[in-house]
Design a protein around this motif. Structure first.
Motif, PDB file in Angstrom:
ATOM      1  N   TRP A 144       0.980  -1.210   0.437  1.00 46.06           N
ATOM      2  CA  TRP A 144       0.001   0.062   0.093  1.00 46.06           C
ATOM      3  C   TRP A 144       0.819   1.302  -0.224  1.00 46.06           C
ATOM      4  N   THR A 145       0.437   2.686  -0.736  1.00 52.99           N
ATOM      5  CA  THR A 145       1.299   3.044  -0.755  1.00 52.99           C
ATOM      6  C   THR A 145       0.282   4.609   0.377  1.00 52.99           C
ATOM      7  N   ALA A 146       0.436   6.363   0.555  1.00 58.58           N
ATOM      8  CA  ALA A 146      -0.113   7.085   0.229  1.00 58.58           C
ATOM      9  C   ALA A 146      -0.293   7.093  -1.403  1.00 58.58           C
ATOM     10  N   PRO A 147      -1.871   7.855  -1.137  1.00 59.84           N
ATOM     11  CA  PRO A 147      -1.936   8.505  -2.909  1.00 59.84           C
ATOM     12  C   PRO A 147      -1.047   9.586  -3.718  1.00 59.84           C
ATOM     13  N   GLU A 148      -0.660   9.891  -2.805  1.00 62.79           N
ATOM     14  CA  GLU A 148       0.695  10.994  -3.438  1.00 62.79           C
ATOM     15  C   GLU A 148       2.180  10.206  -3.705  1.00 62.79           C
ATOM     16  N   GLU A 204      -4.163   0.595  -2.962  1.00 60.63           N
ATOM     17  CA  GLU A 204      -3.406  -1.222  -2.431  1.00 60.63           C
ATOM     18  C   GLU A 204      -3.092  -1.399  -3.838  1.00 60.63           C
ATOM     19  N   SER A 209      -7.923   1.954  -5.877  1.00 57.19           N
ATOM     20  CA  SER A 209      -7.488   3.652  -4.698  1.00 57.19           C
ATOM     21  C   SER A 209      -8.933   2.786  -3.805  1.00 57.19           C
ATOM     22  N   ASP A 210      -8.302   3.530  -2.183  1.00 59.66           N
ATOM     23  CA  ASP A 210      -9.232   2.755  -1.102  1.00 59.66           C
ATOM     24  C   ASP A 210      -9.671   3.920  -0.281  1.00 59.66           C
ATOM     25  N   GLY A 211      -9.990   5.189  -0.287  1.00 54.24           N
ATOM     26  CA  GLY A 211      -9.915   5.923   0.344  1.00 54.24           C
ATOM     27  C   GLY A 211      -8.614   7.029   0.419  1.00 54.24           C
ATOM     28  N   ASP A 212      -7.792   6.394   1.596  1.00 53.15           N
ATOM     29  CA  ASP A 212      -6.238   7.362   2.087  1.00 53.15           C
ATOM     30  C   ASP A 212      -5.335   6.572   1.542  1.00 53.15           C
ATOM     31  N   GLU A 213      -5.968   5.526   1.119  1.00 53.73           N
ATOM     32  CA  GLU A 213      -4.112   4.484   0.525  1.00 53.73           C
ATOM     33  C   GLU A 213      -4.467   3.951  -0.516  1.00 53.73           C
ATOM     34  N   SER A 221       4.033   2.671   2.041  1.00 54.81           N
ATOM     35  CA  SER A 221       3.832   2.909   3.576  1.00 54.81           C
ATOM     36  C   SER A 221       3.076   1.762   4.768  1.00 54.81           C
TER      37      SER A 221
END
Length: 105
Positions: free
Chosen positions: A9-13, A53, A47-51, A88
């Motif tokens: 998982w990563t942060a969106p940015e 995958e 994309s799943d909200g704040d992360e 992350s």
């Protein structure tokens, strides 16, 4: 046939950079490795909200081919340092599944 499935998982940015690493460096390096039992990879992104995958699915002839590819500790995740910088979190272990049936339309 065996599929090795792993999640990160990563942060969106950081998602585009991680995908770039996978597409341009990590997955091509797998293909360049001398392992006759490696049959390719798929990359999934969600994309799943704040992360964001990512799921990587690597395909091998059998578990012996997996061991030849990543070593005897084949269940452990193998995450390059460049990937760790933008992930992350990630699974510590990969899961291995026997492909029992495959259909295409």
């Amino acid at each position: 046939m065996i599929e090795r499935i792993w999640h990160g998982w990563t942060a969106p940015e950081d998602a585009d950079e991680y995908e770039r690493l996978l597409r341009e460096e990590i997955l091509p390096a797998f293909a360049d490795t001398d392992n006759e039992g490696y049959r390719g990879a798929r990359l999934l992104r969600r994309s799943d909200g704040d992360e964001v995958e990512f799921v990587t699915v690597l395909r091998f002839d059998d578990l012996d081919a997996v061991r030849a590819f990543v070593g005897e500790a084949y269940r452990e995740a193998h995450v390059p340092p460049t990937a760790r910088e933008v992930l992350s979190r990630y699974d510590d272990r990969a899961a291995h599944y026997e492909v029992r049936e495959e259909r295409e339309c």
